[in-house]
Design a protein around this motif. Structure first.
Motif, PDB file in Angstrom:
ATOM      1  N   SER A  63       0.851  -1.191   0.000  1.00 33.61           N
ATOM      2  CA  SER A  63       0.000   0.000   0.000  1.00 33.61           C
ATOM      3  C   SER A  63       0.884   1.238   0.000  1.00 33.61           C
ATOM      4  CB  SER A  63      -0.935   0.006   1.215  1.00 33.61           C
ATOM      5  OG  SER A  63      -0.188   0.054   2.411  1.00 33.61           O
ATOM      6  N   GLY A  64       0.257   2.386  -0.234  1.00 37.48           N
ATOM      7  CA  GLY A  64       0.990   3.648  -0.170  1.00 37.48           C
ATOM      8  C   GLY A  64       1.341   4.261  -1.502  1.00 37.48           C
ATOM      9  N   GLY A  65       1.022   3.572  -2.578  1.00 35.84           N
ATOM     10  CA  GLY A  65       1.306   4.131  -3.891  1.00 35.84           C
ATOM     11  C   GLY A  65       0.366   5.274  -4.227  1.00 35.84           C
ATOM     12  N   GLY A  66       0.661   5.931  -5.342  1.00 38.78           N
ATOM     13  CA  GLY A  66      -0.188   7.030  -5.771  1.00 38.78           C
ATOM     14  C   GLY A  66       0.499   7.870  -6.820  1.00 38.78           C
ATOM     15  N   LEU A  67      -0.100   9.031  -7.077  1.00 39.24           N
ATOM     16  CA  LEU A  67       0.438   9.982  -8.039  1.00 39.24           C
ATOM     17  C   LEU A  67       1.188  11.071  -7.285  1.00 39.24           C
ATOM     18  CD1 LEU A  67       0.609  11.265 -10.884  1.00 39.24           C
ATOM     19  CD2 LEU A  67      -1.601  12.347 -10.397  1.00 39.24           C
ATOM     20  N   VAL A  68       2.410  11.327  -7.700  1.00 42.12           N
ATOM     21  CA  VAL A  68       3.237  12.333  -7.041  1.00 42.12           C
ATOM     22  C   VAL A  68       4.023  13.099  -8.091  1.00 42.12           C
ATOM     23  CG1 VAL A  68       5.156  10.727  -6.675  1.00 42.12           C
ATOM     24  CG2 VAL A  68       4.893  12.697  -5.150  1.00 42.12           C
ATOM     25  N   GLN A  69       4.314  14.355  -7.805  1.00 39.36           N
ATOM     26  CA  GLN A  69       5.090  15.159  -8.736  1.00 39.36           C
ATOM     27  C   GLN A  69       6.587  14.817  -8.636  1.00 39.36           C
ATOM     28  OE1 GLN A  69       4.190  19.297  -7.943  1.00 39.36           O
ATOM     29  NE2 GLN A  69       2.355  19.220  -9.221  1.00 39.36           N
ATOM     30  N   PRO A  70       7.319  15.045  -9.689  1.00 41.42           N
ATOM     31  CA  PRO A  70       8.778  14.834  -9.619  1.00 41.42           C
ATOM     32  C   PRO A  70       9.371  15.616  -8.447  1.00 41.42           C
ATOM     33  CG  PRO A  70       8.109  15.184 -11.881  1.00 41.42           C
ATOM     34  CD  PRO A  70       6.891  15.442 -11.041  1.00 41.42           C
ATOM     35  N   GLY A  71      10.276  14.963  -7.748  1.00 43.92           N
ATOM     36  CA  GLY A  71      10.865  15.552  -6.557  1.00 43.92           C
ATOM     37  C   GLY A  71      10.110  15.250  -5.282  1.00 43.92           C
ATOM     38  N   GLY A  72       8.942  14.674  -5.404  1.00 38.49           N
ATOM     39  CA  GLY A  72       8.120  14.358  -4.236  1.00 38.49           C
ATOM     40  C   GLY A  72       8.521  13.053  -3.564  1.00 38.49           C
ATOM     41  N   SER A  73       7.738  12.696  -2.552  1.00 38.25           N
ATOM     42  CA  SER A  73       8.025  11.509  -1.746  1.00 38.25           C
ATOM     43  C   SER A  73       6.789  10.654  -1.566  1.00 38.25           C
ATOM     44  CB  SER A  73       8.534  11.925  -0.360  1.00 38.25           C
ATOM     45  OG  SER A  73       9.741  12.644  -0.444  1.00 38.25           O
ATOM     46  N   LEU A  74       7.017   9.382  -1.370  1.00 37.22           N
ATOM     47  CA  LEU A  74       5.979   8.421  -0.995  1.00 37.22           C
ATOM     48  C   LEU A  74       6.602   7.403  -0.054  1.00 37.22           C
ATOM     49  CD1 LEU A  74       4.161   7.541  -4.370  1.00 37.22           C
ATOM     50  CD2 LEU A  74       3.167   8.781  -2.441  1.00 37.22           C
ATOM     51  N   ARG A  75       5.782   6.841   0.806  1.00 37.67           N
ATOM     52  CA  ARG A  75       6.229   5.724   1.632  1.00 37.67           C
ATOM     53  C   ARG A  75       5.333   4.532   1.356  1.00 37.67           C
ATOM     54  NH1 ARG A  75       6.917   4.568   8.133  1.00 37.67           N
ATOM     55  NH2 ARG A  75       4.642   4.453   8.060  1.00 37.67           N
ATOM     56  N   LEU A  76       5.929   3.484   0.859  1.00 41.67           N
ATOM     57  CA  LEU A  76       5.200   2.248   0.622  1.00 41.67           C
ATOM     58  C   LEU A  76       5.299   1.346   1.842  1.00 41.67           C
ATOM     59  CD1 LEU A  76       6.329   1.379  -3.018  1.00 41.67           C
ATOM     60  CD2 LEU A  76       4.535   2.942  -2.257  1.00 41.67           C
ATOM     61  N   SER A  77       4.222   0.586   2.060  1.00 36.94           N
ATOM     62  CA  SER A  77       4.194  -0.397   3.139  1.00 36.94           C
ATOM     63  C   SER A  77       3.926  -1.775   2.568  1.00 36.94           C
ATOM     64  CB  SER A  77       3.105  -0.056   4.151  1.00 36.94           C
ATOM     65  OG  SER A  77       3.355   1.182   4.781  1.00 36.94           O
ATOM     66  N   CYS A  78       4.518  -2.768   3.186  1.00 37.55           N
ATOM     67  CA  CYS A  78       4.288  -4.170   2.839  1.00 37.55           C
ATOM     68  C   CYS A  78       3.863  -4.873   4.128  1.00 37.55           C
ATOM     69  CB  CYS A  78       5.546  -4.789   2.259  1.00 37.55           C
ATOM     70  SG  CYS A  78       5.466  -6.573   2.001  1.00 37.55           S
ATOM     71  N   ALA A  79       2.573  -5.071   4.277  1.00 40.67           N
ATOM     72  CA  ALA A  79       2.034  -5.722   5.466  1.00 40.67           C
ATOM     73  C   ALA A  79       1.972  -7.218   5.230  1.00 40.67           C
ATOM     74  CB  ALA A  79       0.648  -5.180   5.776  1.00 40.67           C
ATOM     75  N   THR A  80       2.532  -7.969   6.157  1.00 39.98           N
ATOM     76  CA  THR A  80       2.585  -9.421   5.998  1.00 39.98           C
ATOM     77  C   THR A  80       1.720 -10.115   7.027  1.00 39.98           C
ATOM     78  OG1 THR A  80       4.472  -9.786   7.464  1.00 39.98           O
ATOM     79  CG2 THR A  80       4.961  -9.174   5.187  1.00 39.98           C
ATOM     80  N   SER A  81       1.241 -11.308   6.674  1.00 43.31           N
ATOM     81  CA  SER A  81       0.445 -12.116   7.584  1.00 43.31           C
ATOM     82  C   SER A  81       0.563 -13.566   7.168  1.00 43.31           C
ATOM     83  CB  SER A  81      -1.016 -11.663   7.587  1.00 43.31           C
ATOM     84  OG  SER A  81      -1.581 -11.811   6.304  1.00 43.31           O
ATOM     85  N   GLY A  82       0.191 -14.441   8.079  1.00 43.44           N
ATOM     86  CA  GLY A  82       0.215 -15.862   7.769  1.00 43.44           C
ATOM     87  C   GLY A  82       1.568 -16.520   7.954  1.00 43.44           C
ATOM     88  N   PHE A  83       2.565 -15.764   8.354  1.00 40.96           N
ATOM     89  CA  PHE A  83       3.881 -16.326   8.642  1.00 40.96           C
ATOM     90  C   PHE A  83       4.602 -15.351   9.580  1.00 40.96           C
ATOM     91  CE2 PHE A  83       6.871 -13.695   6.139  1.00 40.96           C
ATOM     92  CZ  PHE A  83       5.974 -12.994   5.343  1.00 40.96           C
TER      93      PHE A  83
END
Length: 129
Positions: free
Chosen positions: A7-27
């Protein structure tokens, strides 16, 4: 059932920032290194970064070194990818994947994760003005 959910994706302008998350379960996340990968339209999947089970060792693709930071919170069963100074060429679907061991290897990134069997569904990152 083993799951990885990005999760955490999206549209951002050049020079901008995003933080992606990878949530795990089942292990139990703690014993495993986790990698981030991306695939742009018409291109092969490429490795972006990998973090060891302890979080003490990280590796990055040259194209993102100095701009992206991988981290993990084993208590929250989540791995993160902080992406700064984003460029249009970073546009892709980003995936996380579980490795089979505690350490990362350059091969995992250079092969685009072809040996890995557990993947999330991906999150779209678009860098555009």
């Amino acid at each position: 059932q083993l799951q990885l959910v990005e999760s955490g994706g999206g549209l951002v302008q050049p020079g901008g920032s995003l933080r992606l998350s990878c949530a795990t379960s089942g292990f139990t996340l703690e014993p495993y290194a986790i990698g981030w990968f991306r695939q742009a339209p018409g291109k092969e999947r490429e490795g972006v970064s990998c973090i060891s089970s302890s979080g003490l060792s990280t590796i990055y693709a040259d194209s993102v070194k100095g701009r992206f930071t991988i981290s993990r919170d084993n208590a929250k069963n989540t791995v993160y990818l902080q992406m700064d100074s984003l460029k249009p060429e970073d546009t892709a679907i980003y995936y996380c994947a579980k490795t089979g061991g505690y350490a990362c290897s350059d091969y995992v990134l250079t092969s685009g994760g072809q040996s890995l069997g557990s993947w999330g569904q991906g999150t779209q990152v678009t860098v555009s003005s």
